[in-house]
Scaffold this motif. Structure first.
Motif, PDB file in Angstrom:
ATOM      1  N   HIS A  58       0.824  -1.219   0.000  1.00 38.42           N
ATOM      2  CA  HIS A  58       0.000   0.000   0.000  1.00 38.42           C
ATOM      3  C   HIS A  58       0.861   1.274   0.000  1.00 38.42           C
ATOM      4  O   HIS A  58       0.690   2.150   0.855  1.00 38.42           O
ATOM      5  N   LEU A  59       1.786   1.336  -0.923  1.00 37.00           N
ATOM      6  CA  LEU A  59       2.661   2.509  -1.049  1.00 37.00           C
ATOM      7  C   LEU A  59       2.313   3.284  -2.315  1.00 37.00           C
ATOM      8  O   LEU A  59       1.844   2.700  -3.299  1.00 37.00           O
ATOM      9  N   LYS A  60       2.558   4.580  -2.282  1.00 35.35           N
ATOM     10  CA  LYS A  60       2.405   5.399  -3.486  1.00 35.35           C
ATOM     11  C   LYS A  60       3.687   5.291  -4.308  1.00 35.35           C
ATOM     12  O   LYS A  60       4.779   5.096  -3.753  1.00 35.35           O
ATOM     13  N   VAL A  61       3.569   5.432  -5.622  1.00 35.17           N
ATOM     14  CA  VAL A  61       4.744   5.453  -6.491  1.00 35.17           C
ATOM     15  C   VAL A  61       4.775   6.785  -7.231  1.00 35.17           C
ATOM     16  O   VAL A  61       3.822   7.145  -7.925  1.00 35.17           O
ATOM     17  N   ILE A  62       5.854   7.517  -7.024  1.00 36.27           N
ATOM     18  CA  ILE A  62       6.016   8.841  -7.615  1.00 36.27           C
ATOM     19  C   ILE A  62       7.273   8.791  -8.472  1.00 36.27           C
ATOM     20  O   ILE A  62       8.380   8.689  -7.939  1.00 36.27           O
ATOM     21  N   TYR A  63       7.115   8.838  -9.793  1.00 34.64           N
ATOM     22  CA  TYR A  63       8.291   8.749 -10.661  1.00 34.64           C
ATOM     23  C   TYR A  63       8.891  10.120 -10.939  1.00 34.64           C
ATOM     24  O   TYR A  63       8.169  11.059 -11.278  1.00 34.64           O
TER      25      TYR A  63
END
Ligand SMILES: *Cc1c(COP(=O)(O)O)cnc(C)c1O
Length: 370
Positions: free
Chosen positions: A152-157
């Protein structure tokens, strides 16, 4: 070999024909609308969405503000897993949001975050992963997404290097919760300064829009502690002009990159990034790793400099060795990044670089060392 009279730098900004830009100025004067989401701003955004194959996008004054405000918009707390092999902006954007970066090592093939090492860094404080598509090399987006979903982590590229790139025919900004693009003058495509955030979740649109405008909701309500991250009309006009020519610019870069490859590939001790057949590249950078070559990276850097050719030790030092983060991190924890940062050199590559210079750079590399 003679020293060049005029210096060759690692990059040089692409510019449209001057008349094209001048033609764009008249409507700005007529309307006297210089910034705050004007006509060109909106037009640029629409054209970019099509070009980058993205459903949603917000524009920003530069890539860094785009990333910093995108992170703020996610309303996170705690630790963020990221890479130390990047530009200062990536880590600063995390730290300036009050979050704690946790550095994960990179892989030895394309120098993006090593997805196999992410999970062991996850704690109950971890809230997000901030990977970087470094040099335009696309991260292992599928593996990263699986890990994010599982925990349940966000991914920010940080997609600053991947303007216009595609993976399996899809715009690279479609992966992750958000992706930041930079349109800085030194990038493949630019709007002088500029940036954008691609996003999936619908309610991010309003938040990103407000955050770049001081958090203002309406004339009497300020909802967030925002900043000033607005792109102005002169930037958008430059972006619109450059967008007409960017395919041609990338084609020219590709030819030069291929020339470098054909000259340097297979030389003992020289390593080039492996290319993924699923990716449509933009040829933003020409990184070369000297690993067991007859001359070291710094020696090559110096030999080229003596001929007036100025390469960059891009990215050296790693962020976890920065003065401003002294004592906070241990570069030994990311040994691959630490080693590559001492072996890598980014060679000159830009649209109008003469192929003769490419050959000269390769000749100097071949002749340096014993
Ligand atoms: C250029 C860059 C940024 C910052 O973008 P700006 O538009 O210069 O603010 C962030 N991350 C990486 C990897 C970059 O190369």
């Amino acid at each position: 070999m003679e020293k060049l009279d005029a210096p060759v730098l690692v990059t040089r900004s692409s510019l449209p024909p001057l008349e094209e830009y001048v033609d764009m100025l008249k409507p700005i004067w007529d309307s006297a609308w210089l910034t705050n989401m004007g006509v060109y701003h909106e037009e640029f955004k629409e054209q970019l969405k099509r070009y980058l194959k993205l459903p949603s996008l917000e524009l920003f004054v530069n890539g860094h503000m785009a990333l910093e405000l995108a992170i703020q918009a996610m309303e996170l707390k705690g630790e963020v897993i990221t890479t130390p092999f990047t530009f200062a902006s990536t880590t600063h954007a995390i730290v300036r949001n009050g979050l704690t970066p946790v550095f994960c090592d990179i892989n030895d093939r394309d120098y993006t975050i090593d997805a196999d090492l992410i999970e062991r860094l996850i704690t109950d404080k971890t809230c997000a992963i901030v990977p970087v598509h470094v040099y335009g090399n696309v991260c292992d987006v599928e593996k990263i997404q699986k890990i994010a979903d599982r925990h349940h982590l966000k991914v920010i590229y940080d997609a600053a290097h991947t303007f216009g790139e595609e993976l399996d025919g899809r715009g690279v900004g479609q992966w992750g919760d958000v992706s930041m693009f930079s349109f800085h003058a030194t990038k493949v495509f630019h709007s002088i300064e500029g940036g954008a955030v691609a996003f999936k979740e619908k309610n991010l649109k309003r938040r990103l829009y407000q955050l770049k405008n001081f958090g203002i909701m309406d004339s009497e309500t300020v909802e967030y502690v925002g900043a000033n991250g607005k792109m102005n009309e002169f930037q958008a006009a430059m972006g619109l002009c450059n967008l007409r020519h960017v395919d041609e610019a990338i084609a020219k870069r590709k030819k030069l990159a291929m020339r470098y490859r054909s000259r340097l590939e297979g030389i003992q001790g020289i390593r080039l990034c492996s290319e993924d057949p699923r990716v449509k590249y933009n040829y933003a950078y020409m990184p070369v790793v000297f690993d067991g070559y007859k001359a070291g990276r710094d020696e090559i850097f110096q030999a080229l400099k003596e001929k007036n050719i100025h390469t960059r030790k891009y990215f050296y030092p790693c962020v976890n060795s920065y003065e401003c983060y002294k004592g906070d991190f241990r570069p030994e924890d990311t040994p691959v990044a630490d080693r590559i940062s001492k072996q890598v050199l980014t060679l000159p590559l830009y649209e109008d670089l003469p192929v003769e210079i490419v050959d000269m750079v390769c000749d100097i590399i071949e002749e340096t060392g014993c």
